[in-house]
Motif scaffolding. Structure first.
Motif, short mmCIF file in Angstrom:
data_model
loop_
_atom_site.label_atom_id
_atom_site.label_comp_id
_atom_site.label_asym_id
_atom_site.label_seq_id
_atom_site.Cartn_x
_atom_site.Cartn_y
_atom_site.Cartn_z
N ILE A 20 6.14 5.46 -3.91
CA ILE A 20 6.08 4.29 -2.97
C ILE A 20 5.80 2.99 -3.75
N ALA A 21 5.09 3.10 -4.80
CA ALA A 21 4.50 2.26 -5.88
C ALA A 21 6.19 1.59 -6.49
N ALA A 22 6.96 2.56 -7.03
CA ALA A 22 8.02 2.10 -7.50
C ALA A 22 8.93 1.42 -6.52
N ARG A 23 8.86 1.97 -5.27
CA ARG A 23 9.88 1.32 -4.19
C ARG A 23 9.45 -0.11 -4.01
N ALA A 24 7.83 -0.36 -4.04
CA ALA A 24 7.35 -1.46 -3.64
C ALA A 24 7.90 -2.67 -4.90
N VAL A 25 7.79 -1.87 -6.34
CA VAL A 25 8.07 -2.82 -7.41
C VAL A 25 9.72 -3.25 -7.28
N ALA A 26 10.53 -2.23 -6.67
CA ALA A 26 11.71 -2.52 -6.62
C ALA A 26 12.17 -3.63 -5.67
N ALA A 27 11.45 -3.73 -4.58
CA ALA A 27 11.30 -4.74 -3.56
C ALA A 27 10.99 -6.07 -3.95
N GLY A 28 10.36 -6.14 -5.14
CA GLY A 28 9.88 -7.43 -5.89
C GLY A 28 8.32 -7.59 -5.88
N ALA A 29 7.81 -6.49 -5.46
CA ALA A 29 6.25 -6.84 -5.43
C ALA A 29 5.45 -6.87 -6.70
N PHE A 87 10.49 -7.16 5.65
CA PHE A 87 11.29 -6.04 5.84
C PHE A 87 10.89 -4.84 5.37
N PHE A 88 10.06 -4.68 4.45
CA PHE A 88 9.81 -3.19 3.47
C PHE A 88 9.82 -2.14 4.49
N ALA A 89 10.53 -1.28 4.10
CA ALA A 89 10.55 0.01 5.08
C ALA A 89 9.18 0.71 5.13
N PRO A 90 8.71 1.00 6.34
CA PRO A 90 7.48 1.95 6.38
C PRO A 90 7.71 3.43 5.71
N SER A 91 6.65 3.81 5.13
CA SER A 91 6.47 5.23 5.01
C SER A 91 6.30 6.02 5.92
#
Length: 306
Positions: free
Chosen positions: A120-129, A99-103
């Motif tokens: 967007i990299a920081a958002r991905a890390v926060a989402a667990g990536a 469900f990661f939100a699109p840019s």
């Protein structure tokens, strides 16, 4: 001191972390991509299609292709914002939720008012990536670009697709300078396979985990419990006050690298163990090991901060 990949409990599992299907610009459907990697002896892959508007921001559902001997990790190649050369960022994110939100990335060119690459990299890390700076040499990335992705876990030290397509496969320059500036990054080798060219089965990671399970593999990647390879196997890397001791499959060169230009090396035939002095690397805050076999294929340890 021994790298944790060689002391952690579990087994080494072979996987490719950068792969494309016809959900974006790859030639094959996800099921066939997974079948081919499994048939080649891989234990897992991450299907990382381009997370961009023309392909409707896909995160491939590869769960149906998991079985008792092969698994998958969800992921994508993220694109948003401009690098210093004016081109769109490419950031590899393995372990993204579905469900990661699109840019706001409607095309393969930057537009005003979209997320930056670092954002967007920081958002991905926060989402667990597990986030990697993808193919920096191919991208024409500057060091300031690389420095800006402060949340990245890793750098692609080798990208097989970039080697095959344009002879720009390398990330060593960026990774080594980031380490010398105090960043802790790990090193991955990947295919970036699209299957339009012979861009597959050329670079991978060997991840140490107690089971071939997506969550355990992802946790091991974040801990740095892996090494990268084009073929050679690393069996152990140990650092003492005076020496670096490496054991591996048969190779022709073993070398230790650190800050600056010093890189002690041992050359020979079918070597499986070498002891290299640390004397000239005494002042380096980090070291890493590269081994090269008779065919020129490499394996890379993750850096050890001293």
């Amino acid at each position: 001191m021994t790298l944790s990949a060689f002391t952690a409990p579990g087994t080494f599992w072979r996987g490719n972390l950068h792969t494309h299907s016809d959900l974006s610009d790859g030639a094959l459907p996800p099921e066939e991509v997974c079948r081919r990697y499994k048939a080649e002896g891989y234990d897992f892959i991450a299907l990382t299609d381009h997370f961009v508007g023309p392909f409707d921001y896909p995160i491939a559902d590869t769960v149906p292709y998991r079985d008792d001997s092969f698994t998958t990790i969800l992921g994508a190649e993220l694109h948003s914002g401009a690098m210093e050369n004016g081109e769109l960022w490419h950031i590899l994110a393995v372990g993204l939720p579905s469900f990661f939100a699109p840019s706001n990335s409607p095309e393969f060119v930057p537009i005003p008012d979209q997320e930056t690459g670092p954002e967007i990299a920081a958002r991905a890390v926060a989402a667990g990536a597990f986030v990697t700076i993808a193919h920096p040499q191919w991208s024409g990335m500057t060091m300031d670009d690389a420095r800006s992705i402060t949340s990245a876990h890793a750098v692609e030290i080798y990208n097989h697709g970039c080697a095959v397509e344009c002879d720009r496969p390398d990330g060593t320059f960026y990774a080594d300078l980031l380490m010398s500036e105090g960043r802790d990054v790990t090193l991955i080798a990947t295919d970036d396979a699209h299957f339009h060219a012979p861009d597959h089965f050329g670079g991978w990671v060997m991840v140490k985990a107690e089971a071939n399970d997506p969550d355990l593999l992802l946790a091991a990647l974040k801990r740095g419990d892996f090494y990268a390879s084009q073929g050679p196997e690393l069996h152990n890397v140990e650092v003492t006050d005076d020496e670096v001791i490496v054991t591996c499959s048969a190779v022709s060169v073993m070398t230790v690298l650190g800050h600056g230009s010093v890189s002690p090396a041992v050359h020979g035939a079918s070597m499986t163990r070498a002891v290299m002095p640390r004397k000239r690397l005494r002042d380096s805050p980090w070291i890493r090991v590269t081994v090269i076999d008779a065919s020129g294929r490499r394996a890379w340890s993750n850096p050890i901060r001293i």
